[in-house]
Scaffold this active site. Structure first.
Site, short mmCIF file in Angstrom:
data_model
loop_
_atom_site.label_atom_id
_atom_site.label_comp_id
_atom_site.label_asym_id
_atom_site.label_seq_id
_atom_site.Cartn_x
_atom_site.Cartn_y
_atom_site.Cartn_z
N LYS A 48 8.40 4.68 2.04
CA LYS A 48 7.08 4.82 1.39
C LYS A 48 6.18 4.93 2.57
CE LYS A 48 4.65 2.02 -1.41
NZ LYS A 48 4.47 1.02 -2.00
N LYS B 205 0.30 1.72 5.14
CA LYS B 205 -0.67 1.83 5.98
C LYS B 205 -0.55 1.14 7.33
CE LYS B 205 -2.66 -2.18 2.94
NZ LYS B 205 -3.96 -2.63 2.45
N LYS C 121 6.29 -12.87 6.18
CA LYS C 121 5.26 -12.93 7.16
C LYS C 121 5.38 -13.96 8.10
CE LYS C 121 1.71 -10.60 4.65
NZ LYS C 121 0.23 -10.83 3.82
#
Ligand code: TRP
Length: 335
Positions: free
Chosen positions: A197, A200, A115
């Site tokens: 995968k 979102k 991040k």
């Protein structure tokens, strides 16, 4: 006497719209587990702000997520469903646990490193403290099990390390939590890149099917799904990743086995197959979406659920926090 159920804790950040992959991989499992465990489910809005959020959107997504969990089958009479920021003990325990956590170990956390790269202009203390807040979440409720995806394994391990450290310095205070990696019925992959995968936060939203996509959008996305050369609808993840992913989705959403699904489409073309997958997903999501909208329209009910959830959560959380405050030597007032 009835044996006390084990405690299960999990949380989800209200940062992105959820996909059918999250539904199959996480939420459906929570729903199944809720009868066998004493469950706490939180909407982790305090974790969400470690990355800059639009305030109006964060507010909306928090309600959205709570309503969605109920629409998917989390029973708030039974499980404790609440919003993290409604229970101050999370921030309070986080502060205390910070003093049992080393800067070096936080700097080495995989998610922090990832991040930090992604949000290089905002590497804030909260981002680094994310795992400690998560440890506070889990430890406040004396959780036995924490169902999470593999990407959260390191966070649960750190929660255990912190708990152990605190217990060793004082006396047993926290239950040692265990991560629960659930066997997912099927791994659901991106429709445009079936080697990845379904996510979102994928770059191309057409590869992901979101739980709030309407029927037309769902069918359009499946129509455009990547298949493979050849024309046979056969389950073969190595050589036919796209078709196999669609077969898995069809199987999960129709309740039919993969073999039965293959038989349904024997001799039929990819076009017909893809349309059928889209339809079965749209059909299955329709009642869930209707219930979701009904809940969102009933703010009084939703707020009532979240208020009572926060009260129930607080009762447990404050008991743990009081023990911690006593052990570290915080002066307490006589009522
Ligand atoms: N970090 C988790 C995620 O992004 C969400 C989360 C916050 C969580 N607190 C938690 C998960 C406590 C399990 C237990 O998926």
């Amino acid at each position: 006497m009835e044996e006390r159920k084990k405690v299960l804790y999990s949380a989800v950040q209200p940062t992105n719209d959820l996909t059918i992959g999250n539904y199959i991989g996480a939420i459906q499992n929570w729903v199944k587990l809720q009868n066998d465990y004493d469950c706490y489910f939180a909407v982790a809005n305090m974790h969400a702000i470690t990355v800059r959020q639009n305030p109006a959107e964060l507010r909306r997504r928090t309600a959205d997520m709570a309503a969605l969990l109920i629409a998917c089958g989390i029973n708030p009479e039974n499980s404790v469903l609440y919003v993290q920021s409604h229970v101050p003990a999370h921030a309070e325990l986080c502060w205390t646990l910070n003093t049992f956590t080393y800067v070096g170990e936080m700097e080495r956390m995989t998610q922090f490193k990832d991040k930090s790269k992604k949000h290089a202009d905002n590497i804030n203390m909260g981002l680094m403290d994310y795992p400690v807040l998560m440890a506070a979440d889990i430890l406040l409720y004396q959780a036995d099990y924490v169902p999470v995806g593999l990407d959260q394994r390191q966070h649960v391990e750190i929660a255990r390390d912190i708990a152990q450290r605190f217990n060793n310095v004082y006396s047993p205070t926290f239950k040692m939590p265990e991560a629960l990696f659930l066997k997912v019925g099927a791994k659901i992959c991106d429709l445009l890149d079936p080697t990845k995968k379904m996510s979102k936060s994928a770059e191309n939203p057409n590869g992901s099917v979101f739980l709030n996509d309407d029927r037309d959008t769902i069918i359009r996305k499946f129509k455009r799904a990547v298949t493979d050369s050849g024309s046979e609808v056969r389950y073969d993840p190595e050589n036919k990743a796209g078709v196999s992913n669609l077969l898995s989705i069809y199987s999960v959403f129709s309740g039919k086995s993969i073999e039965k699904a293959e038989a349904d489409f024997a001799g039929k073309g990819y076009g017909e197959f893809k349309l059928a997958v889209g339809e079965v997903v749209a059909d299955k999501l329709a009642p869930l979406q209707a219930e979701w909208q009904r809940l969102l329209a009933d703010k009084a009910y939703l707020d009532g659920v979240l208020k009572s959830g926060a009260e129930r959560a607080e009762r447990t959380a404050n008991r743990t926090l009081a023990k911690v405050y006593k052990k570290v030597g915080f002066y307490s007032l006589k009522d």
